[in-house]
Motif scaffolding. Structure first.
Motif, PDB file in Angstrom:
ATOM      1  N   TYR A  39      41.638 -36.595 -28.641  1.00  0.00           N
ATOM      2  CA  TYR A  39      42.293 -35.762 -27.646  1.00  0.00           C
ATOM      3  C   TYR A  39      43.316 -34.843 -28.319  1.00  0.00           C
ATOM      4  O   TYR A  39      43.771 -35.117 -29.430  1.00  0.00           O
ATOM      5  CB  TYR A  39      43.040 -36.618 -26.614  1.00  0.00           C
ATOM      6  CG  TYR A  39      42.188 -37.551 -25.801  1.00  0.00           C
ATOM      7  CD1 TYR A  39      41.743 -37.185 -24.532  1.00  0.00           C
ATOM      8  CD2 TYR A  39      41.841 -38.818 -26.276  1.00  0.00           C
ATOM      9  CE1 TYR A  39      40.977 -38.047 -23.764  1.00  0.00           C
ATOM     10  CE2 TYR A  39      41.065 -39.684 -25.516  1.00  0.00           C
ATOM     11  CZ  TYR A  39      40.643 -39.293 -24.261  1.00  0.00           C
ATOM     12  OH  TYR A  39      39.877 -40.152 -23.503  1.00  0.00           O
ATOM     13  N   GLU A  75      49.824 -30.328 -21.886  1.00  0.00           N
ATOM     14  CA  GLU A  75      48.442 -30.388 -21.409  1.00  0.00           C
ATOM     15  C   GLU A  75      47.656 -31.296 -22.345  1.00  0.00           C
ATOM     16  O   GLU A  75      47.635 -31.087 -23.557  1.00  0.00           O
ATOM     17  CB  GLU A  75      47.829 -28.994 -21.384  1.00  0.00           C
ATOM     18  CG  GLU A  75      46.407 -28.953 -20.824  1.00  0.00           C
ATOM     19  CD  GLU A  75      45.846 -27.540 -20.822  1.00  0.00           C
ATOM     20  OE1 GLU A  75      45.062 -27.224 -19.913  1.00  0.00           O
ATOM     21  OE2 GLU A  75      46.179 -26.763 -21.744  1.00  0.00           O
ATOM     22  N   LYS A 117      44.002 -32.936 -23.280  1.00  0.00           N
ATOM     23  CA  LYS A 117      42.572 -32.726 -23.084  1.00  0.00           C
ATOM     24  C   LYS A 117      41.754 -33.505 -24.108  1.00  0.00           C
ATOM     25  O   LYS A 117      42.156 -33.643 -25.260  1.00  0.00           O
ATOM     26  CB  LYS A 117      42.218 -31.240 -23.238  1.00  0.00           C
ATOM     27  CG  LYS A 117      42.533 -30.369 -22.047  1.00  0.00           C
ATOM     28  CD  LYS A 117      41.993 -28.961 -22.272  1.00  0.00           C
ATOM     29  CE  LYS A 117      42.167 -28.080 -21.057  1.00  0.00           C
ATOM     30  NZ  LYS A 117      41.579 -26.732 -21.263  1.00  0.00           N
ATOM     31  N   SER A 162      33.593 -38.120 -20.950  1.00  0.00           N
ATOM     32  CA  SER A 162      34.968 -38.131 -20.473  1.00  0.00           C
ATOM     33  C   SER A 162      35.220 -39.155 -19.375  1.00  0.00           C
ATOM     34  O   SER A 162      36.352 -39.330 -18.972  1.00  0.00           O
ATOM     35  CB  SER A 162      35.333 -36.748 -19.934  1.00  0.00           C
ATOM     36  OG  SER A 162      34.528 -36.445 -18.811  1.00  0.00           O
ATOM     37  N   SER A 187      41.615 -32.780 -17.709  1.00  0.00           N
ATOM     38  CA  SER A 187      42.877 -32.567 -18.405  1.00  0.00           C
ATOM     39  C   SER A 187      44.012 -33.125 -17.557  1.00  0.00           C
ATOM     40  O   SER A 187      43.873 -33.305 -16.340  1.00  0.00           O
ATOM     41  CB  SER A 187      43.098 -31.071 -18.673  1.00  0.00           C
ATOM     42  OG  SER A 187      43.284 -30.382 -17.448  1.00  0.00           O
ATOM     43  N   TYR A 229      47.986 -32.281 -16.838  1.00  0.00           N
ATOM     44  CA  TYR A 229      49.076 -31.317 -16.991  1.00  0.00           C
ATOM     45  C   TYR A 229      50.363 -31.959 -16.496  1.00  0.00           C
ATOM     46  O   TYR A 229      50.397 -32.572 -15.429  1.00  0.00           O
ATOM     47  CB  TYR A 229      48.761 -30.057 -16.185  1.00  0.00           C
ATOM     48  CG  TYR A 229      49.923 -29.106 -16.015  1.00  0.00           C
ATOM     49  CD1 TYR A 229      50.214 -28.159 -16.987  1.00  0.00           C
ATOM     50  CD2 TYR A 229      50.717 -29.158 -14.864  1.00  0.00           C
ATOM     51  CE1 TYR A 229      51.288 -27.282 -16.815  1.00  0.00           C
ATOM     52  CE2 TYR A 229      51.773 -28.286 -14.689  1.00  0.00           C
ATOM     53  CZ  TYR A 229      52.064 -27.343 -15.668  1.00  0.00           C
ATOM     54  OH  TYR A 229      53.110 -26.486 -15.495  1.00  0.00           O
ATOM     55  N   GLU A 259      46.232 -34.057 -12.581  1.00  0.00           N
ATOM     56  CA  GLU A 259      45.030 -34.437 -13.330  1.00  0.00           C
ATOM     57  C   GLU A 259      43.858 -33.619 -12.797  1.00  0.00           C
ATOM     58  O   GLU A 259      43.522 -33.687 -11.620  1.00  0.00           O
ATOM     59  CB  GLU A 259      44.736 -35.924 -13.188  1.00  0.00           C
ATOM     60  CG  GLU A 259      43.507 -36.339 -13.986  1.00  0.00           C
ATOM     61  CD  GLU A 259      43.182 -37.816 -13.893  1.00  0.00           C
ATOM     62  OE1 GLU A 259      42.168 -38.238 -14.494  1.00  0.00           O
ATOM     63  OE2 GLU A 259      43.930 -38.551 -13.207  1.00  0.00           O
TER      64      GLU A 259
END
Length: 278
Positions: A62, A72, A74, A93, A98, A100, A110
């Motif tokens: 990540y 952020e 990801k 995933s 992501s 934030y 999310e």
């Protein structure tokens, strides 16, 4: 002594936070262990094959992009080579998109896609009840301090879909008195953070410590920071998610529970129809 220690850490962090242009990028490697007892009766060869297929799900990387007030988080997605296996789609995933965080606005979002629908799960960022310790260790060049937390686990238990009963499991009881409310699950969290990087954020949905979290242990998953770039030459873009259906965590979990219950019923040989729609 503990309060003095905390005050010194916070003071040091506030001084470093005075840098107006402070920003950075951290890479994390995530590893999750899997309980193989659910595959009792399988041969060792079969277990190895299962582990190989699950590798993309159990081992991920990540990137956390951050500045003083925003971050952020990801997953780094790797595309299959031409002609490669499509199994990556399952482990890519697990629904995660992501995460934030805005420390100033105290808002976490999310961005997640589940069952072909995109959601923005919005939560208010309350200060977590971390227990700070004087225990330290080095992660790379950074001195890190230990913090622990016990929290209610609000994540969806996807493993229950493919429980040990499998097909032909016991039917659901018609006696309402036998149907109990699900037990409240708790999660023990250990974080290692460094005041040398003045960001009160970290991987996944974690935050609230006087320094960036470089290692995180949650249940069977460990996330370890493997690379940090501070104040890169090019400005980082941290985007607040805007596309998707806005829901809070409780609403999202209810929606996902309905869909996973339908999936579980079909998997166990129950309703094979089209099921409900959002």
């Amino acid at each position: 002594m503990k309060s003095v220690f905390t005050f010194v850490l916070v003071l040091a962090t506030n001084i470093l936070f005075s840098q107006n242009d402070f920003q950075g990028k951290a890479t994390y490697m995530s590893k999750t262990t899997m309980d193989m007892s659910r595959f009792e009766g399988r041969s060792e060869q079969e277990k190895k094959q299962i582990m190989a297929r699950m590798k993309n799900f159990l081992e991920k990387t990540y990137t956390l992009s951050f500045n003083k007030t925003e971050s952020e988080f990801k997953e780094n997605i790797k595309l299959d080579a031409p002609g490669g296996s499509s199994g990556r789609r399952w482990g890519a995933s697990n629904g995660k998109g992501s995460i934030y965080k805005n420390l100033k606005e105290k808002e976490m979002i999310e961005d997640v896609e589940m069952f072909s629908k995109r959601f923005l799960v919005v939560e208010e960022m309350e200060q977590p009840k971390w227990e700070l310790s004087t225990e330290t260790k080095k992660i790379g060049q950074y001195t890190c301090y230990k913090a622990t937390l016990v929290k209610v686990d609000t994540s969806v238990d996807f493993g229950s879909i493919f429980g040990r009963r499998g097909r032909g499991g016991a039917p659901k009881s018609d006696n309402k008195e036998e149907e109990k409310e699900p037990e409240v699950r708790t999660l023990a969290v250990t974080a290692w953070y460094t005041p040398q990087i003045p960001v009160s954020s970290g991987p996944d949905s974690y935050y609230g410590l006087p320094g960036l979290i470089l290692e995180l242990n949650t249940g069977k998953t460990t996330m370890l920071c493997t690379e940090i770039v501070l104040n890169p030459s090019e400005d980082l873009e941290i985007d607040k998610p805007k596309k998707g259906k806005k829901v809070n965590r409780e609403e999202y979990n209810k929606i996902i529970k309905v869909k996973t219950d339908e999936l579980k019923e079909r998997f166990q040989g129950g309703n094979r129809g089209g099921g409900r729609r959002f």
